[in-house]
Write a protein that holds these residues in place. Structure first.
Motif, PDB file in Angstrom:
ATOM      1  N   PHE A   1     -10.232  -1.131   0.160  1.00 37.40           N
ATOM      2  CA  PHE A   1      -9.909  -1.285  -1.262  1.00 37.40           C
ATOM      3  C   PHE A   1     -11.062  -1.837  -2.084  1.00 37.40           C
ATOM      4  O   PHE A   1     -10.982  -1.916  -3.295  1.00 37.40           O
ATOM      5  CB  PHE A   1      -8.646  -2.134  -1.407  1.00 37.40           C
ATOM      6  CG  PHE A   1      -7.500  -1.539  -0.654  1.00 37.40           C
ATOM      7  CD1 PHE A   1      -6.927  -0.352  -1.074  1.00 37.40           C
ATOM      8  CD2 PHE A   1      -7.045  -2.111   0.517  1.00 37.40           C
ATOM      9  CE1 PHE A   1      -5.896   0.237  -0.365  1.00 37.40           C
ATOM     10  CE2 PHE A   1      -6.014  -1.531   1.240  1.00 37.40           C
ATOM     11  CZ  PHE A   1      -5.438  -0.358   0.800  1.00 37.40           C
TER      12      PHE A   1
ATOM     13  N   PHE B   1       2.705   1.854  -3.170  1.00 38.58           N
ATOM     14  CA  PHE B   1       1.739   2.402  -4.116  1.00 38.58           C
ATOM     15  C   PHE B   1       1.533   3.892  -3.861  1.00 38.58           C
ATOM     16  O   PHE B   1       1.517   4.702  -4.788  1.00 38.58           O
ATOM     17  CB  PHE B   1       0.423   1.621  -3.975  1.00 38.58           C
ATOM     18  CG  PHE B   1      -0.724   2.183  -4.767  1.00 38.58           C
ATOM     19  CD1 PHE B   1      -0.788   1.994  -6.133  1.00 38.58           C
ATOM     20  CD2 PHE B   1      -1.734   2.890  -4.139  1.00 38.58           C
ATOM     21  CE1 PHE B   1      -1.853   2.509  -6.863  1.00 38.58           C
ATOM     22  CE2 PHE B   1      -2.797   3.399  -4.860  1.00 38.58           C
ATOM     23  CZ  PHE B   1      -2.857   3.221  -6.225  1.00 38.58           C
ATOM     24  N   ILE B   2       1.418   4.255  -2.569  1.00 36.99           N
ATOM     25  CA  ILE B   2       1.223   5.675  -2.234  1.00 36.99           C
ATOM     26  C   ILE B   2       2.424   6.487  -2.709  1.00 36.99           C
ATOM     27  O   ILE B   2       2.275   7.543  -3.327  1.00 36.99           O
ATOM     28  CB  ILE B   2       0.985   5.843  -0.715  1.00 36.99           C
ATOM     29  CG1 ILE B   2      -0.367   5.231  -0.324  1.00 36.99           C
ATOM     30  CG2 ILE B   2       1.048   7.307  -0.315  1.00 36.99           C
ATOM     31  CD1 ILE B   2      -0.620   5.159   1.159  1.00 36.99           C
TER      32      ILE B   2
ATOM     33  N   THR C   1       0.832  -1.203   0.000  1.00 39.07           N
ATOM     34  CA  THR C   1       0.000   0.000   0.000  1.00 39.07           C
ATOM     35  C   THR C   1       0.867   1.254   0.000  1.00 39.07           C
ATOM     36  O   THR C   1       0.643   2.173  -0.790  1.00 39.07           O
ATOM     37  CB  THR C   1      -0.913  -0.004   1.237  1.00 39.07           C
ATOM     38  OG1 THR C   1      -1.653  -1.216   1.257  1.00 39.07           O
ATOM     39  CG2 THR C   1      -1.870   1.166   1.210  1.00 39.07           C
ATOM     40  N   TRP C   2       1.893   1.272   0.856  1.00 39.55           N
ATOM     41  CA  TRP C   2       2.713   2.481   0.946  1.00 39.55           C
ATOM     42  C   TRP C   2       3.625   2.647  -0.258  1.00 39.55           C
ATOM     43  O   TRP C   2       3.915   3.770  -0.658  1.00 39.55           O
ATOM     44  CB  TRP C   2       3.482   2.514   2.268  1.00 39.55           C
ATOM     45  CG  TRP C   2       2.595   3.045   3.335  1.00 39.55           C
ATOM     46  CD1 TRP C   2       1.819   2.327   4.198  1.00 39.55           C
ATOM     47  CD2 TRP C   2       2.308   4.424   3.606  1.00 39.55           C
ATOM     48  NE1 TRP C   2       1.078   3.168   4.990  1.00 39.55           N
ATOM     49  CE2 TRP C   2       1.362   4.453   4.656  1.00 39.55           C
ATOM     50  CE3 TRP C   2       2.760   5.627   3.072  1.00 39.55           C
ATOM     51  CZ2 TRP C   2       0.863   5.656   5.172  1.00 39.55           C
ATOM     52  CZ3 TRP C   2       2.263   6.815   3.595  1.00 39.55           C
ATOM     53  CH2 TRP C   2       1.328   6.821   4.624  1.00 39.55           C
TER      54      TRP C   2
ATOM     55  N   LEU D   1      -5.329  11.973  -7.984  1.00 40.91           N
ATOM     56  CA  LEU D   1      -4.130  11.232  -7.563  1.00 40.91           C
ATOM     57  C   LEU D   1      -3.879  11.425  -6.068  1.00 40.91           C
ATOM     58  O   LEU D   1      -3.591  10.473  -5.348  1.00 40.91           O
ATOM     59  CB  LEU D   1      -2.904  11.692  -8.360  1.00 40.91           C
ATOM     60  CG  LEU D   1      -2.734  11.120  -9.760  1.00 40.91           C
ATOM     61  CD1 LEU D   1      -1.579  11.790 -10.471  1.00 40.91           C
ATOM     62  CD2 LEU D   1      -2.497   9.619  -9.698  1.00 40.91           C
ATOM     63  N   PHE D   2      -4.006  12.683  -5.606  1.00 40.01           N
ATOM     64  CA  PHE D   2      -3.818  12.920  -4.172  1.00 40.01           C
ATOM     65  C   PHE D   2      -4.868  12.166  -3.362  1.00 40.01           C
ATOM     66  O   PHE D   2      -4.566  11.553  -2.343  1.00 40.01           O
ATOM     67  CB  PHE D   2      -3.901  14.418  -3.861  1.00 40.01           C
ATOM     68  CG  PHE D   2      -2.709  15.181  -4.346  1.00 40.01           C
ATOM     69  CD1 PHE D   2      -1.426  14.738  -4.060  1.00 40.01           C
ATOM     70  CD2 PHE D   2      -2.856  16.331  -5.099  1.00 40.01           C
ATOM     71  CE1 PHE D   2      -0.316  15.432  -4.511  1.00 40.01           C
ATOM     72  CE2 PHE D   2      -1.756  17.030  -5.558  1.00 40.01           C
ATOM     73  CZ  PHE D   2      -0.491  16.571  -5.262  1.00 40.01           C
TER      74      PHE D   2
ATOM     75  N   SER E   1      -3.921   0.771   5.189  1.00 39.55           N
ATOM     76  CA  SER E   1      -2.679   0.208   5.711  1.00 39.55           C
ATOM     77  C   SER E   1      -2.641   0.272   7.225  1.00 39.55           C
ATOM     78  O   SER E   1      -1.840  -0.399   7.854  1.00 39.55           O
ATOM     79  CB  SER E   1      -1.484   0.965   5.128  1.00 39.55           C
ATOM     80  OG  SER E   1      -1.389   2.252   5.714  1.00 39.55           O
TER      81      SER E   1
ATOM     82  N   TRP F   1       4.410   5.785  -5.091  1.00 40.58           N
ATOM     83  CA  TRP F   1       4.340   5.831  -6.552  1.00 40.58           C
ATOM     84  C   TRP F   1       3.346   6.889  -7.012  1.00 40.58           C
ATOM     85  O   TRP F   1       3.634   7.705  -7.891  1.00 40.58           O
ATOM     86  CB  TRP F   1       3.940   4.448  -7.084  1.00 40.58           C
ATOM     87  CG  TRP F   1       4.066   4.304  -8.555  1.00 40.58           C
ATOM     88  CD1 TRP F   1       5.191   3.988  -9.249  1.00 40.58           C
ATOM     89  CD2 TRP F   1       3.025   4.475  -9.529  1.00 40.58           C
ATOM     90  NE1 TRP F   1       4.916   3.952 -10.589  1.00 40.58           N
ATOM     91  CE2 TRP F   1       3.614   4.244 -10.793  1.00 40.58           C
ATOM     92  CE3 TRP F   1       1.678   4.803  -9.454  1.00 40.58           C
ATOM     93  CZ2 TRP F   1       2.877   4.323 -11.965  1.00 40.58           C
ATOM     94  CZ3 TRP F   1       0.946   4.891 -10.616  1.00 40.58           C
ATOM     95  CH2 TRP F   1       1.550   4.649 -11.861  1.00 40.58           C
ATOM     96  N   VAL F   2       2.168   6.905  -6.395  1.00 41.60           N
ATOM     97  CA  VAL F   2       1.123   7.842  -6.814  1.00 41.60           C
ATOM     98  C   VAL F   2       1.558   9.279  -6.537  1.00 41.60           C
ATOM     99  O   VAL F   2       1.360  10.163  -7.373  1.00 41.60           O
ATOM    100  CB  VAL F   2      -0.217   7.521  -6.100  1.00 41.60           C
ATOM    101  CG1 VAL F   2      -1.226   8.630  -6.321  1.00 41.60           C
ATOM    102  CG2 VAL F   2      -0.778   6.200  -6.594  1.00 41.60           C
ATOM    103  N   VAL F   3       2.207   9.510  -5.388  1.00 41.13           N
ATOM    104  CA  VAL F   3       2.577  10.892  -5.058  1.00 41.13           C
ATOM    105  C   VAL F   3       3.702  11.378  -5.989  1.00 41.13           C
ATOM    106  O   VAL F   3       3.681  12.516  -6.446  1.00 41.13           O
ATOM    107  CB  VAL F   3       2.961  11.032  -3.570  1.00 41.13           C
ATOM    108  CG1 VAL F   3       3.333  12.470  -3.252  1.00 41.13           C
ATOM    109  CG2 VAL F   3       1.804  10.608  -2.682  1.00 41.13           C
TER     110      VAL F   3
ATOM    111  N   ALA G   1      -5.780   5.439   0.365  1.00 40.32           N
ATOM    112  CA  ALA G   1      -5.141   4.147   0.610  1.00 40.32           C
ATOM    113  C   ALA G   1      -4.594   4.057   2.034  1.00 40.32           C
ATOM    114  O   ALA G   1      -4.395   2.957   2.547  1.00 40.32           O
ATOM    115  CB  ALA G   1      -4.010   3.931  -0.397  1.00 40.32           C
TER     116      ALA G   1
ATOM    117  N   SER H   1      -4.046   8.507  -3.061  1.00 46.56           N
ATOM    118  CA  SER H   1      -3.006   8.162  -2.084  1.00 46.56           C
ATOM    119  C   SER H   1      -3.523   8.335  -0.665  1.00 46.56           C
ATOM    120  O   SER H   1      -3.231   7.525   0.215  1.00 46.56           O
ATOM    121  CB  SER H   1      -1.746   8.996  -2.327  1.00 46.56           C
ATOM    122  OG  SER H   1      -2.063  10.359  -2.347  1.00 46.56           O
TER     123      SER H   1
END
Lengths: 352, 565
Positions: free
Chosen positions: B112, A298-299, A295-296, B66-67, B77, A301-303, B73, B70
């Motif tokens: 998710f 991915f985060i 998950t992180w 996009l923000f 976690s 990557w997205v940021v 998500a 993130s």
């Protein structure tokens, strides 16, 4: 195969020596900046700035648009023809020592200590691998040592290639020293064999890509942070430190360095995640399962993707994008320290 | 999602902007201009729709999405997720009775799969498609079109080289075309009042890579969806000496995709012959596992020949596209329970679940009565693979391997309620209709309370002639995940294409070079070469310089009889 205890011992010794050398380099870089500031050259630059301060502030908004410096070259094109070339000049690299002899000597010592530190550091990582008969980045201690090595290597290689990265010396050494120090004191674990989950050649591929990416994101973050400070200075704030800031590259150059590093490493980070997914499929039966580390990653990557988009969007380009890059690196750090220590998931191995 | 949306306006230096004003028309974007703002124009329903679409496909909204993606998500976690570990969600519910239902309403335990997460990435992909499709078309046209005419004043471009020659304009331009074509530029020649020119462009693959990357993301999403609809995943726990055949009932858990029926499950079977594990025995990684081996005999179909295989964590068993992964392991103490008359009520392994790194394992033994309505016997407690009994304290395991196994059990008699409706956990007793027996052994440690302590081979007799329990031996169990995901065949190639596209998109430079020849007052001709980056920081200084120098060197001086390239 059993662990070679002698090699493991040498490894620890070399890492300790690397810490000493990096610490010496760090203080020498500090000295270089400090002595350089008080040089006559530094002061004269300050004076010039004070005069041109207003005009400078006014042009800041168009920093990216209007390159002020041009270089004109006349070369013999053969056949007796003279070719005149006029191009936007690359930034002159300001010297950190600013012509001050003491600063220059300390600066040379700093670079030398960096190289010696790198030598010990490399030997430490190498002997760790020889001791355990595997890649030496399979737990948090080893990963930290390796990522710091990647960072140190990147800086020194650019230096050897005569790229204009001398200004990175202090911050890069500081981060390397800190990472290695944290690893040595808090994260240390003996050189041992691997847990079954890591018995895979994907360890070489996935983790190597992750180590390099992490180190490179660190370098980009140094450039980004300095860009923000430098552009604040160019706009007139922090003028007390003009003498220091004037020895940094221009904000445009810093911003470009940060962008280039991220643009270069983002595909590698994408690959690291992808290789991780392939490995996860092989080990756990699914390529993606929103494990905290996944998950992180991915985060992160997205940021970083957001940063790359922001940089091409009106109103986001420049400082706003830089803040996005800083946020992205905060996510990198959390993905490493936070996820490994605070959250439980499938990426928990020996010694964290 | 378009990366260089405002490329033309963004990336040119101010000097150059003027020179290429004509190009603005071909700006590759469907996004609204930056200064549009977010003010809603009064355009009626269709206008509103168009406005919404243009906003959605703009880079700003893509950035915001996009923000959001993130941020969305993050709770996935931090909070336990049903899709990852449902038991942790239950534990969370027990310890946060007030907050858990509220969080559950917000779908925070299924982040998710939640509506809001799906909405974000759904919008993101719509935005992506809305951006990529027109851009692909524009790029296709741009690749077929000729590079734009040379700007009138090449001196305004960021890099500019010039020399004078007596050679003919045509000769220089021919040579320039050849040189630039040799450098794989796309070139076109033209003429205007100022003289002849060559216009050249290179680096179209950058945009191709960019489009490929974004299209590949759609491929990945498609593959994920396919896997969801057409795949299945299950888990099964198998004790040494027992087996598994692929039918719905033999799974401990099974999730079938919406388009998969029970009849679609493959027809394989396997048996766990032996499980071995080895552990670190010294140092600061004491008790860390080093090897796991599940020795398995399997058959692809009921009639196929049996084969042997050693399944390891990174070495799954693959049967016709279905993979069997070694996921976990633990201990199954073998016990024999008899009633007061000597009838064997239960004889076999009982699965205990490891609770920590030393495999202190908890579980329950259920021995229903020999005759209906009789007295059931039940035991629950701990299995310790390597028991250490400190004086005055609870025994505990000190190593994960079975070096000194011990069972510590409380005993119950009464009704196990096994015939009642509802599922009963295999790992705990329903003691509501049972009475705890007083079984404390004479030599037992004080702290272990009212419990039996048994080593392998030992038998304990229960009070009131209720029966006995014997600790016969120790077996191990292995948990296997069984997964079939046909979507991978789409996801993997898409992911590879995405990385290739990304490398092209971020690594290649798009730039233009112009060569212009104009007459000078003294009868010679001025040759100018200039370049412009169409992507940031890609000013082709070296290329322009080299082109100019190679042209200067190649045209004869003076040149009455043409070029000799």
């Amino acid at each position: 195969m059993s662990i070679n205890e002698n090699f493991a011992h040498y490894s620890n010794l070399f890492i300790a020596l690397a810490l000493v050398a990096y610490a010496a380099a760090f203080f020498a870089y500090c000295g270089e900046w400090a002595f350089g500031t008080s040089s006559r050259f530094g002061r004269s630059i300050e004076k010039l700035d004070a005069k041109g301060g207003k005009a400078k502030g006014a042009t800041v908004g168009k920093q990216a648009a209007a390159p002020a410096v041009e270089s004109v070259n006349a070369t013999d094109g053969g056949n007796g023809v003279t070719v005149l070339t006029r191009a936007v000049a690359e930034d002159e690299e300001p010297t950190i020592s600013g012509g001050n002899l003491r600063a220059e000597i300390v600066g040379r010592f700093a670079v030398m200590a960096s190289f010696i530190g790198f030598g010990f550091h490399f030997a430490g990582v190498l002997f760790r691998g020889l001791a355990a008969h595997r890649v030496p980045w399979a737990n948090m201690y080893e990963f930290s040592c390796a990522a710091a090595l990647a960072m140190s290597f990147a800086y020194l290689t650019l230096l050897v290639l005569r790229k204009k990265v001398r200004w990175m010396g202090l911050p890069v050494t500081a981060i390397v020293l800190m990472t290695l120090g944290i690893a040595y004191t808090l994260l240390y674990t003996d050189a041992e064999e691997l847990v079954p989950a890591l018995h895979s050649y994907w360890l070489y591929i996935h983790v190597t890509a992750a180590v390099i990416s992490t180190g490179a994101f660190g370098v980009a973050t140094v450039a980004t942070a300095l860009y923000l400070l430098k552009s604040a200075n160019e706009e007139g704030s922090l003028s007390r430190f003009n003498g220091t800031f004037d020895r940094l590259p221009s904000s445009v150059a810093l911003d470009r360095t940060a962008y280039r590093v991220i643009a270069f490493i983002f595909p590698l980070w994408t690959f690291a995640i992808m290789a991780g997914a392939i490995w996860a499929e092989k080990a756990w039966g699914r390529y993606w399962g929103w494990d905290p580390k996944e998950t992180w990653s991915f985060i992160v990557w997205v940021v970083y993707a957001a940063y790359l988009h922001a940089r091409a969007t009106h109103g986001w380009k420049g400082k706003a994008a830089a803040y996005v890059a800083l946020a992205a690196f905060a996510c990198v750090l959390f993905n490493y320290f936070g996820v490994n220590t605070l959250l439980t998931g499938k990426h928990s191995y020996a010694g964290l | 999602m378009s990366e260089q949306t405002d490329e033309a306006a963004e990336l040119l230096t101010e000097d150059a902007v003027e020179a290429v004003t004509a190009e603005r028309a071909e700006k590759l974007s469907t996004a609204p201009k930056a200064d549009d703002g977010i003010a809603v124009p009064s355009l009626g329903f269709l206008g509103m729709l168009r406005w919404t679409w243009r906003q959605l496909t703009s880079m700003r909204i893509a950035l915001v999405l996009l923000f959001l993606l993130s941020l969305a998500a993050i709770p996935g976690s931090i909070l336990p997720q049903r899709s990852i570990d449902p038991s942790k969600v239950l534990t969370f519910f027990q310890s946060h009775t007030k907050w858990a239902p509220i969080l559950d309403k917000l779908q925070l335990f299924d982040v998710f799969e939640s509506v809001w997460f799906e909405a974000i990435y759904g919008l993101l992909f719509i935005s992506l498609i809305g951006c990529i499709v027109p851009r692909s078309w524009a790029h296709f046209k741009a690749m077929r079109a000729n590079p734009p005419a040379a700007p009138r004043n090449l001196k305004r471009l960021p890099v500019h080289a010039s020399f004078s020659t007596t050679a003919q304009a045509d000769e220089v331009l021919k040579l320039a075309t050849k040189r630039l074509k040799g450098r794989r530029f796309k070139t076109v020649r033209g003429e205007d009042r100022a003289g002849g020119w060559v216009s050249a462009e290179k680096g179209f693959l950058r945009e191709t890579g960019n489009l490929l990357f974004h299209l590949s993301l759609i491929g990945i999403l498609t593959g994920v969806a396919l896997g969801h609809f057409l795949g299945f995943k299950g888990a099964v726990l198998v004790t040494e000496g027992t087996g598994f055949s692929d039918s719905v009932t033999s799974y401990d858990s099974l999730t079938l995709g919406p388009w998969v029926g029970a009849q679609d499950l493959p027809d394989f079977s396997f048996k766990l012959n032996k499980f071995t594990a080895s552990y670190q025995e010294s140092g600061d990684q004491f008790a860390q596992p080093r090897t796991f081996d599940a020795y398995v005999t399997w058959k692809a179909t009921q009639t196929a020949a049996a084969k042997n295989v050693d399944v390891q964590v990174n070495e799954p068993l693959s049967v016709n596209g279905t993979n069997i992964f070694l996921e976990g392991h633990g201990y199954s103490p073998v016990v024999e329970v008899k009633d007061g008359k000597g009838h064997v009520l239960y004889n076999g392994p009982v699965t205990f679940l490891g609770q920590d790194e030393y495999f202190d394992s908890s579980g329950a033994i259920k021995a229903p009565s020999y005759t209906a309505g009789g007295t059931d016997l039940g035991f629950q407690g701990w299995f310790l693979p390597t028991a250490f009994v400190p004086s005055g304290q609870m025994p505990a395991s000190i190593f994960p391997a079975a070096q000194n196994p011990m069972l510590i059990l409380s005993a119950y008699s009464g009704n196990l309620n096994m015939n009642g409706g509802g599922d009963q956990s295999v790992y705990s007793l329903d003691t509501s209709d049972m009475k705890q027996l007083s079984v404390k052994a004479k030599g037992a440690s004080a702290a272990s309370g009212n419990a039996l302590e048994l080593k392998v081979g030992q038998t304990a007799t229960l009070p009131n002639s209720l029966g006995s329990i014997t600790f016969v031996g120790v077996k191990q169990w292995a948990q296997f995940n069984i997964a079939y995901d046909p979507g991978q065949k789409v996801v993997l190639p898409s992911a590879i294409l995405a990385v290739i596209g990304l490398i092209g998109s971020l690594g290649l430079r798009r730039r233009r070079i112009w060569v212009r020849v104009s007459e000078q007052a003294d009868g010679t001709r001025l040759v100018e070469v200039a370049g412009l980056a169409r992507t940031e920081g890609a000013t082709p200084t070296a290329e322009v310089t080299q082109t100019a120098q190679s042209l200067a060197a190649a045209v004869r001086q003076p040149a009455p009889d043409g070029a000799s390239a």
